[in-house]
Design an enzyme around this catalytic site. Structure first.
Site, PDB file in Angstrom:
ATOM      1  CG  HIS A 196      -0.232   0.200   2.569  1.00  0.00           C
ATOM      2  ND1 HIS A 196       0.341  -0.907   2.967  1.00  0.00           N
ATOM      3  CD2 HIS A 196       0.013   1.139   3.419  1.00  0.00           C
ATOM      4  CE1 HIS A 196       1.201  -0.849   4.146  1.00  0.00           C
ATOM      5  NE2 HIS A 196       1.003   0.636   4.485  1.00  0.00           N
ATOM      6  CB  ALA A 197       1.765   3.715  -1.603  1.00  0.00           C
TER       7      ALA A 197
END
Length: 148
Positions: free
Chosen positions: A66-67
């Protein structure tokens, strides 16, 4: 519920990846192809590992790429990739990774909610083995629903 976001087209089983970057790209491609995010989000997931290390490897054998969204996520999404063979991410306790559960969310609050809900999977100590044993997206979906 997150399992409502998970569709067969967001699951890939027994993916071969030469390294962790290729594994994250396989995960991100599912989200991009489904219109959940653009390629810059996938690049941000990879950049995050380069910057912070393998923080997304949360338990033995499982990573949650994820980011931080930066206008590059159009809607919340979740995908699952099982790797065959497993890939090292450089985590001294939880390598190698067999399963990636990628998430994207347009805002940080939704992102944290996704992470919290997915953490329920870890209550089942066999979750990685169960997901790795799946041969079809439908089997992965059925297994994921059993965790919640």
């Amino acid at each position: 519920m997150l399992t409502d976001l998970l569709k067969p087209e967001l699951v890939a089983c027994h993916v071969e990846a030469s390294d962790w970057e290729e594994a994250i790209r396989a995960c991100g491609k599912l989200l991009v192809d489904a219109g959940k995010c653009d390629q810059s989000y996938v690049d941000a997931m990879i950049s995050s590992v380069h910057k912070f290390g393998p923080y997304m490897v949360l338990e033995e054998g499982i990573a949650m790429p994820h980011a931080q969204a930066d206008g590059n996520v159009s809607e919340a999404g979740i995908c699952v990739v099982t790797l065959d063979p497993a890939v090292a991410f450089g985590h001294e306790d939880f390598d190698p990774v067999h399963v990636l559960v990628g998430i994207c969310a347009p805002d940080p609050k939704a992102h944290l909610g996704c992470l919290a809900e997915l953490s329920q999977m870890f209550e089942d100590e066999d979750c990685v083995a169960k997901l790795s044993a799946c041969d079809t997206p439908e089997q992965v979906l059925e297994t994921m629903r059993s965790f919640f």
